[in-house]
Design a protein around this motif. Structure first.
Motif, mmCIF file in Angstrom:
data_model
loop_
_atom_site.group_PDB
_atom_site.id
_atom_site.type_symbol
_atom_site.label_atom_id
_atom_site.label_comp_id
_atom_site.label_asym_id
_atom_site.label_seq_id
_atom_site.Cartn_x
_atom_site.Cartn_y
_atom_site.Cartn_z
ATOM 1 N N ARG A 1 38.554 40.667 -99.866
ATOM 2 C CA ARG A 1 37.261 40.120 -99.848
ATOM 3 C C ARG A 1 37.180 38.151 -99.652
ATOM 4 N NH1 ARG A 1 33.275 40.152 -105.528
ATOM 5 N NH2 ARG A 1 35.443 39.140 -106.121
ATOM 6 N N PHE A 2 38.312 38.077 -100.042
ATOM 7 C CA PHE A 2 39.001 36.647 -99.345
ATOM 8 C C PHE A 2 38.483 36.009 -98.119
ATOM 9 C CE2 PHE A 2 41.261 32.583 -100.094
ATOM 10 C CZ PHE A 2 40.504 31.469 -100.527
ATOM 11 N N ASP A 3 39.548 36.920 -97.005
ATOM 12 C CA ASP A 3 39.656 36.784 -96.084
ATOM 13 C C ASP A 3 38.216 36.648 -95.353
ATOM 14 O OD1 ASP A 3 42.493 36.297 -95.547
ATOM 15 O OD2 ASP A 3 42.606 38.774 -95.062
ATOM 16 N N ALA A 4 36.931 38.026 -95.969
ATOM 17 C CA ALA A 4 35.504 37.836 -96.059
ATOM 18 C C ALA A 4 35.416 36.475 -95.669
ATOM 19 C CB ALA A 4 35.034 39.029 -96.682
ATOM 20 N N MET A 5 35.520 35.919 -97.471
ATOM 21 C CA MET A 5 35.205 35.120 -97.327
ATOM 22 C C MET A 5 34.935 33.793 -96.557
ATOM 23 S SD MET A 5 35.535 34.294 -101.411
ATOM 24 C CE MET A 5 34.564 35.299 -102.577
ATOM 25 N N LEU A 6 36.587 33.260 -95.995
ATOM 26 C CA LEU A 6 37.204 33.117 -94.511
ATOM 27 C C LEU A 6 36.361 32.995 -93.668
ATOM 28 C CD1 LEU A 6 40.682 32.525 -95.631
ATOM 29 C CD2 LEU A 6 38.933 30.728 -96.056
ATOM 30 N N ALA A 7 35.839 33.898 -92.728
ATOM 31 C CA ALA A 7 35.433 34.514 -91.932
ATOM 32 C C ALA A 7 33.611 34.023 -91.751
ATOM 33 C CB ALA A 7 35.640 35.685 -91.612
ATOM 34 N N ALA A 8 33.252 33.909 -93.574
ATOM 35 C CA ALA A 8 32.082 33.658 -93.652
ATOM 36 C C ALA A 8 31.587 32.195 -93.780
ATOM 37 C CB ALA A 8 31.473 34.479 -94.920
ATOM 38 N N GLY A 9 32.243 31.522 -93.234
ATOM 39 C CA GLY A 9 32.398 30.369 -93.699
ATOM 40 C C GLY A 9 32.424 30.100 -95.219
ATOM 41 N N PHE A 10 33.369 29.946 -95.340
ATOM 42 C CA PHE A 10 33.476 29.648 -97.099
ATOM 43 C C PHE A 10 34.167 27.808 -96.965
ATOM 44 C CE2 PHE A 10 36.735 29.095 -100.859
ATOM 45 C CZ PHE A 10 35.728 28.336 -101.172
ATOM 46 N N VAL A 11 35.483 27.945 -96.092
ATOM 47 C CA VAL A 11 35.790 25.960 -95.654
ATOM 48 C C VAL A 11 34.754 25.505 -95.038
ATOM 49 C CG1 VAL A 11 36.839 24.634 -93.866
ATOM 50 C CG2 VAL A 11 38.336 27.250 -95.240
ATOM 51 N N ASP A 12 33.783 26.664 -94.075
ATOM 52 C CA ASP A 12 32.766 24.823 -94.077
ATOM 53 C C ASP A 12 31.555 24.198 -95.655
ATOM 54 O OD1 ASP A 12 33.362 24.381 -91.456
ATOM 55 O OD2 ASP A 12 32.091 26.284 -90.943
ATOM 56 N N GLU A 13 31.399 25.710 -96.533
ATOM 57 C CA GLU A 13 31.106 25.491 -97.577
ATOM 58 C C GLU A 13 31.973 24.025 -98.004
ATOM 59 O OE1 GLU A 13 28.818 28.587 -100.253
ATOM 60 O OE2 GLU A 13 30.728 28.650 -101.112
ATOM 61 N N VAL A 14 32.469 24.352 -98.099
ATOM 62 C CA VAL A 14 33.243 23.339 -99.504
ATOM 63 C C VAL A 14 33.349 22.181 -98.379
ATOM 64 C CG1 VAL A 14 35.668 22.857 -100.590
ATOM 65 C CG2 VAL A 14 35.404 25.780 -100.463
ATOM 66 N N LYS A 15 33.446 21.890 -97.546
ATOM 67 C CA LYS A 15 33.251 20.808 -96.565
ATOM 68 C C LYS A 15 31.955 20.268 -97.060
ATOM 69 C CE LYS A 15 35.542 20.989 -92.608
ATOM 70 N NZ LYS A 15 35.541 21.705 -91.236
ATOM 71 N N ALA A 16 30.627 21.404 -96.830
ATOM 72 C CA ALA A 16 29.723 20.360 -97.013
ATOM 73 C C ALA A 16 29.957 19.590 -98.823
ATOM 74 C CB ALA A 16 28.168 21.742 -97.005
ATOM 75 N N LEU A 17 30.235 20.623 -99.627
ATOM 76 C CA LEU A 17 30.569 19.548 -100.747
ATOM 77 C C LEU A 17 30.872 18.543 -101.075
ATOM 78 C CD1 LEU A 17 30.552 23.259 -102.766
ATOM 79 C CD2 LEU A 17 28.258 21.991 -102.870
ATOM 80 N N ARG A 18 31.908 18.435 -100.764
ATOM 81 C CA ARG A 18 32.775 17.249 -100.257
ATOM 82 C C ARG A 18 31.868 15.680 -99.527
ATOM 83 N NH1 ARG A 18 38.731 17.889 -99.949
ATOM 84 N NH2 ARG A 18 38.789 16.047 -98.217
ATOM 85 N N ALA A 19 31.330 16.579 -98.588
ATOM 86 C CA ALA A 19 30.251 15.795 -97.956
ATOM 87 C C ALA A 19 29.512 14.690 -99.164
ATOM 88 C CB ALA A 19 29.812 16.341 -96.799
ATOM 89 N N ARG A 20 29.125 15.371 -100.118
ATOM 90 C CA ARG A 20 28.023 14.803 -100.541
ATOM 91 C C ARG A 20 28.209 13.296 -101.493
ATOM 92 N NH1 ARG A 20 25.490 18.909 -104.375
ATOM 93 N NH2 ARG A 20 25.635 17.140 -106.387
ATOM 94 N N GLY A 21 29.752 13.293 -101.607
ATOM 95 C CA GLY A 21 29.539 12.332 -102.097
ATOM 96 C C GLY A 21 30.196 12.431 -103.337
ATOM 97 N N ASP A 22 29.633 12.952 -104.516
ATOM 98 C CA ASP A 22 29.788 12.601 -105.895
ATOM 99 C C ASP A 22 29.960 13.845 -106.771
ATOM 100 O OD1 ASP A 22 27.962 14.624 -105.280
ATOM 101 O OD2 ASP A 22 26.889 14.570 -106.607
ATOM 102 N N LEU A 23 31.578 14.714 -105.887
ATOM 103 C CA LEU A 23 31.600 15.769 -106.521
ATOM 104 C C LEU A 23 33.416 15.481 -105.810
ATOM 105 C CD1 LEU A 23 29.925 18.809 -104.921
ATOM 106 C CD2 LEU A 23 29.955 17.690 -107.127
ATOM 107 N N HIS A 24 34.038 15.308 -107.071
ATOM 108 C CA HIS A 24 35.739 15.805 -107.269
ATOM 109 C C HIS A 24 36.623 16.744 -107.391
ATOM 110 C CE1 HIS A 24 35.700 14.717 -111.557
ATOM 111 N NE2 HIS A 24 34.712 14.290 -110.967
ATOM 112 N N PRO A 25 37.512 16.502 -107.760
ATOM 113 C CA PRO A 25 38.440 18.270 -107.510
ATOM 114 C C PRO A 25 38.718 18.413 -109.429
ATOM 115 C CG PRO A 25 39.723 16.660 -105.811
ATOM 116 C CD PRO A 25 38.836 16.087 -106.906
#
Length: 327
Positions: free
Chosen positions: A227-251
């Motif tokens: 399932r984790f591999d399927a998430m990666l294939a579905a664009g999970f990293v891009d999803e996190v990239k978009a969240l980071r691009a907001r500028g108001d989120l942090h780890p």
């Protein structure tokens, strides 16, 4: 408010670790109920599904699944906001009451056991977060590492430490914070009986836990990896990239500490490579699974379904129907 026994409504609760098949079983029950003229509405018991914009990494039900069956407590909070067990309890009780009032069947589905405990047992008197203490613990962790703080926790609260991974920074920090504020282990505070409240709206319901658990943990581990591999294939990293691009989120935010998201954040920070991110994400998900099973096995009243069985979905559906008939 004195609730007459005959007025208490049974509510089936389909619980289980990640990748145990909860969604499939819930949708199958809803479809069978619809065939007999009953309308099922699903109430999510998941601390990650509450966040908007976090779809792939949380395995959120698809738009098609949500169109087929009404889902509640999904996409209700912005990732920059906090959402507590107390918030969940209030929201869940309100939603369940509304579903019952409309003559429909509520079905609770999820794996956040702290939420389930808060709903069914009430809220313990835990102290609010203290920014100064958290900052001090973060500084200690930066110097010594979270495994060292996990060892510190084990010395004062072995029961809580035993169910936490050595790198589970959020929960280790909270447990140490509670001890520093109260002088008592979190495990003792959580096990203390809550004050009975005649006006508690939860008294109108009888919650029936049905747990999807593996007879062979290796089977669940294989599902988690796939399932984790399927998430990666579905664009999970891009999803996190978009969240980071907001500028108001942090780890440090609870939303970004969700399993998978913190590892993808590290990868996008350049501190780990892609293969390491994948391995750490799968390992963290397995650790989450272990914690969920520990919670479940502390509930002797639960009805257990082997999620590794070829007919697990059918067994779960029958267990839900039986629970509602017998309760």
């Amino acid at each position: 408010m004195n609730v007459r026994p005959e007025a208490v409504t049974p509510v089936a609760c389909l619980l289980g670790p990640t990748a145990s098949g909860k969604t499939a079983a819930a949708l199958a029950f809803a479809a069978r109920a619809a065939a007999s003229g009953r309308t099922v509405e699903i109430v999510s018991v998941d601390s990650a599904l509450v966040y908007r914009g976090m779809d792939i990494g949380t395995a959120k039900p698809t738009p098609e699944e949500r169109a087929a069956v009404a889902h509640h407590l999904i996409d209700i909070v912005d990732p920059a906001e906090a959402y507590s067990a107390a918030d969940f309890r209030a929201d869940a009780l309100r939603v369940i009451a509304d579903i019952v009032t409309r003559g429909h069947v509520p079905l609770l589905v999820g794996g956040t056991m702290l939420y389930y405990r808060a709903l069914t047992h009430g809220l313990n008197d835990l102290p609010a977060a203290d920014p100064a203490i958290r900052a001090a613990l973060d500084a200690d962790a930066a110097r010594e590492g979270w495994p060292a703080l996990h060892a510190r926790l084990a010395a004062i609260d072995p029961a809580t430490a035993a169910r936490l991974a050595p790198n589970d920074s959020q929960r280790i920090q909270r447990a140490l914070e509670v001890f520093m504020l109260t002088g008592q282990p979190m495990s003792a505070l959580l096990s203390a009986p809550t004050q009975a409240n005649e006006d508690d709206p939860a008294r109108a319901f009888r919650f029936v836990p049905i747990a999807l658990e593996p007879s062979d943990r290796a089977v669940l581990h294989a599902r988690i990896e796939a399932r984790f591999d399927a998430m990666l294939a579905a664009g999970f990293v891009d999803e996190v990239k978009a969240l980071r691009a907001r500028g108001d989120l942090h780890p440090g935010l609870p939303s970004m500490r969700c399993v998978g998201y913190r590892q993808a954040w590290e990868y996008l920070d350049g501190t780990i490579d892609y293969a390491t991110m994948r391995d750490k994400g799968i390992f963290a998900t397995r650790q989450l699974c272990k914690r969920q099973l520990t919670w479940l096995r502390s509930m002797p009243e639960r009805i257990v379904i082997d999620c590794c069985a070829s007919d697990a979905t059918e067994r779960a559906v029958l267990a839900i129907e039986q629970a509602l008939r017998n309760s």
